[in-house]
Design a protein around this motif. Structure first.
Motif, PDB file in Angstrom:
ATOM      1  N   ALA A  25      23.960  25.273  12.720  1.00  0.00           N
ATOM      2  CA  ALA A  25      24.530  23.970  12.373  1.00  0.00           C
ATOM      3  C   ALA A  25      24.162  22.947  13.445  1.00  0.00           C
ATOM      4  CB  ALA A  25      26.042  24.075  12.213  1.00  0.00           C
ATOM      5  N   LYS A  26      22.884  22.666  13.564  1.00  0.00           N
ATOM      6  CA  LYS A  26      22.417  21.714  14.559  1.00  0.00           C
ATOM      7  C   LYS A  26      22.669  20.286  14.089  1.00  0.00           C
ATOM      8  CE  LYS A  26      18.494  23.964  14.458  1.00  0.00           C
ATOM      9  NZ  LYS A  26      17.198  24.491  14.552  1.00  0.00           N
ATOM     10  N   ASN A  27      22.940  19.426  15.042  1.00  0.00           N
ATOM     11  CA  ASN A  27      22.962  17.989  14.763  1.00  0.00           C
ATOM     12  C   ASN A  27      21.543  17.471  14.889  1.00  0.00           C
ATOM     13  OD1 ASN A  27      25.771  17.822  14.530  1.00  0.00           O
ATOM     14  ND2 ASN A  27      26.010  17.580  16.729  1.00  0.00           N
ATOM     15  N   TRP A  28      21.219  16.475  14.102  1.00  0.00           N
ATOM     16  CA  TRP A  28      19.915  15.849  14.250  1.00  0.00           C
ATOM     17  C   TRP A  28      20.028  14.367  13.919  1.00  0.00           C
ATOM     18  CZ3 TRP A  28      18.349  13.795   9.638  1.00  0.00           C
ATOM     19  CH2 TRP A  28      18.797  14.405   8.460  1.00  0.00           C
ATOM     20  N   PHE A  29      19.109  13.623  14.454  1.00  0.00           N
ATOM     21  CA  PHE A  29      19.045  12.184  14.249  1.00  0.00           C
ATOM     22  C   PHE A  29      17.626  11.848  13.812  1.00  0.00           C
ATOM     23  CE2 PHE A  29      22.270  13.067  17.363  1.00  0.00           C
ATOM     24  CZ  PHE A  29      23.344  12.323  16.915  1.00  0.00           C
ATOM     25  N   ALA A  30      17.497  10.842  12.975  1.00  0.00           N
ATOM     26  CA  ALA A  30      16.174  10.480  12.484  1.00  0.00           C
ATOM     27  C   ALA A  30      16.082   8.977  12.279  1.00  0.00           C
ATOM     28  CB  ALA A  30      15.884  11.195  11.166  1.00  0.00           C
ATOM     29  N   MET A  49       7.893   6.883  18.112  1.00  0.00           N
ATOM     30  CA  MET A  49       9.150   7.607  18.343  1.00  0.00           C
ATOM     31  C   MET A  49       8.894   8.944  19.043  1.00  0.00           C
ATOM     32  SD  MET A  49      11.682   5.753  17.719  1.00  0.00           S
ATOM     33  CE  MET A  49      12.872   7.032  18.034  1.00  0.00           C
ATOM     34  N   ALA A  50       7.775   9.591  18.736  1.00  0.00           N
ATOM     35  CA  ALA A  50       7.442  10.847  19.420  1.00  0.00           C
ATOM     36  C   ALA A  50       7.272  10.602  20.916  1.00  0.00           C
ATOM     37  CB  ALA A  50       6.187  11.462  18.820  1.00  0.00           C
ATOM     38  N   LYS A  51       6.707   9.452  21.277  1.00  0.00           N
ATOM     39  CA  LYS A  51       6.563   9.101  22.696  1.00  0.00           C
ATOM     40  C   LYS A  51       7.939   8.889  23.338  1.00  0.00           C
ATOM     41  CE  LYS A  51       2.050   6.923  22.197  1.00  0.00           C
ATOM     42  NZ  LYS A  51       1.302   5.645  22.231  1.00  0.00           N
ATOM     43  N   VAL A  52       8.827   8.214  22.627  1.00  0.00           N
ATOM     44  CA  VAL A  52      10.172   7.976  23.149  1.00  0.00           C
ATOM     45  C   VAL A  52      10.891   9.300  23.363  1.00  0.00           C
ATOM     46  CG1 VAL A  52      12.448   7.015  22.591  1.00  0.00           C
ATOM     47  CG2 VAL A  52      10.384   5.658  22.160  1.00  0.00           C
ATOM     48  N   VAL A  53      10.826  10.175  22.371  1.00  0.00           N
ATOM     49  CA  VAL A  53      11.523  11.463  22.430  1.00  0.00           C
ATOM     50  C   VAL A  53      10.985  12.336  23.567  1.00  0.00           C
ATOM     51  CG1 VAL A  53      11.829  13.631  21.144  1.00  0.00           C
ATOM     52  CG2 VAL A  53      12.234  11.454  20.024  1.00  0.00           C
ATOM     53  N   GLU A  70      13.393  16.997  19.995  1.00  0.00           N
ATOM     54  CA  GLU A  70      12.198  17.489  19.310  1.00  0.00           C
ATOM     55  C   GLU A  70      11.707  16.414  18.361  1.00  0.00           C
ATOM     56  OE1 GLU A  70      13.445  20.996  17.245  1.00  0.00           O
ATOM     57  OE2 GLU A  70      13.496  22.211  19.047  1.00  0.00           O
ATOM     58  N   ALA A  71      10.448  16.094  18.449  1.00  0.00           N
ATOM     59  CA  ALA A  71       9.846  15.180  17.478  1.00  0.00           C
ATOM     60  C   ALA A  71       9.325  16.010  16.310  1.00  0.00           C
ATOM     61  CB  ALA A  71       8.699  14.401  18.125  1.00  0.00           C
ATOM     62  N   SER A  72       9.189  15.375  15.168  1.00  0.00           N
ATOM     63  CA  SER A  72       8.620  16.060  14.014  1.00  0.00           C
ATOM     64  C   SER A  72       7.763  15.073  13.235  1.00  0.00           C
ATOM     65  CB  SER A  72       9.728  16.619  13.119  1.00  0.00           C
ATOM     66  OG  SER A  72      10.432  15.549  12.497  1.00  0.00           O
ATOM     67  N   THR A  73       7.114  15.568  12.232  1.00  0.00           N
ATOM     68  CA  THR A  73       6.344  14.698  11.340  1.00  0.00           C
ATOM     69  C   THR A  73       7.260  14.224  10.212  1.00  0.00           C
ATOM     70  OG1 THR A  73       5.669  16.477   9.859  1.00  0.00           O
ATOM     71  CG2 THR A  73       4.256  16.072  11.794  1.00  0.00           C
ATOM     72  N   GLU A  75       6.810  14.674   7.175  1.00  0.00           N
ATOM     73  CA  GLU A  75       6.885  15.788   6.222  1.00  0.00           C
ATOM     74  C   GLU A  75       7.863  16.855   6.684  1.00  0.00           C
ATOM     75  OE1 GLU A  75       3.326  13.419   5.808  1.00  0.00           O
ATOM     76  OE2 GLU A  75       3.968  14.583   7.556  1.00  0.00           O
ATOM     77  N   GLN A  76       7.871  17.148   7.970  1.00  0.00           N
ATOM     78  CA  GLN A  76       8.818  18.131   8.510  1.00  0.00           C
ATOM     79  C   GLN A  76      10.249  17.628   8.370  1.00  0.00           C
ATOM     80  OE1 GLN A  76       6.969  18.250  12.390  1.00  0.00           O
ATOM     81  NE2 GLN A  76       6.285  20.370  12.102  1.00  0.00           N
ATOM     82  N   LEU A  77      10.456  16.351   8.629  1.00  0.00           N
ATOM     83  CA  LEU A  77      11.788  15.772   8.482  1.00  0.00           C
ATOM     84  C   LEU A  77      12.249  15.858   7.030  1.00  0.00           C
ATOM     85  CD1 LEU A  77      14.278  14.238   9.469  1.00  0.00           C
ATOM     86  CD2 LEU A  77      12.978  12.112   9.106  1.00  0.00           C
ATOM     87  N   ALA A  78      11.380  15.499   6.101  1.00  0.00           N
ATOM     88  CA  ALA A  78      11.745  15.555   4.677  1.00  0.00           C
ATOM     89  C   ALA A  78      12.123  16.974   4.269  1.00  0.00           C
ATOM     90  CB  ALA A  78      10.592  15.035   3.817  1.00  0.00           C
ATOM     91  N   ALA A  79      11.375  17.961   4.737  1.00  0.00           N
ATOM     92  CA  ALA A  79      11.674  19.362   4.407  1.00  0.00           C
ATOM     93  C   ALA A  79      13.008  19.788   5.015  1.00  0.00           C
ATOM     94  CB  ALA A  79      10.548  20.266   4.893  1.00  0.00           C
ATOM     95  N   MET A  80      13.262  19.387   6.266  1.00  0.00           N
ATOM     96  CA  MET A  80      14.520  19.744   6.918  1.00  0.00           C
ATOM     97  C   MET A  80      15.702  19.096   6.205  1.00  0.00           C
ATOM     98  SD  MET A  80      15.785  19.213  10.846  1.00  0.00           S
ATOM     99  CE  MET A  80      15.912  17.438  10.637  1.00  0.00           C
TER     100      MET A  80
END
Length: 100
Positions: A25-30, A49-53, A70-73, A75-80
């Motif tokens: 049950a991780k928290n995440w922000f996008a 944003m990947a640079k900021v993270v 953790e940065a993601s793409t 597509e990875q965000l949409a899947a998550m």
């Protein structure tokens, strides 16, 4: 409550290690953009944003509070997001949760 021990608390087991396998049950922000945003703009935002993270001072400051950045793409965000919506919808249904 994630699937990995926190670097700031390596001696505290995850819930799975403590006997609740599969608990995650991780928290995440996008950062989200409106539907139809040009792909080039989405990619530019993602790159920045990947640079900021990855900024060492941000990683250190939030890491000291137990956050793992953790940065993601896109597509990875949409899947998550799809996976999380399905997981929590099932929890709400199984628990018969109702809004007032």
């Amino acid at each position: 409550m994630g699937d990995k021990r926190l670097p700031t608390s390596p001696n505290i087991p995850t819930l799975a290690e403590a006997g609740l396998p599969g608990f995650d049950a991780k928290n995440w922000f996008a950062l989200l953009a409106p539907a139809g945003t040009p792909k080039e703009i989405v990619q530019l935002l993602n790159t920045q944003m990947a640079k900021v993270v990855a900024a060492p001072d941000l990683v250190a400051r939030l890491g000291s509070q137990g956050a793992i950045l953790e940065a993601s793409t896109p597509e990875q965000l949409a899947a998550m997001m799809k996976t999380d919506v399905a997981k929590w919808a099932r929890v709400v249904k199984d628990a018969n949760v109702r809004a007032n």
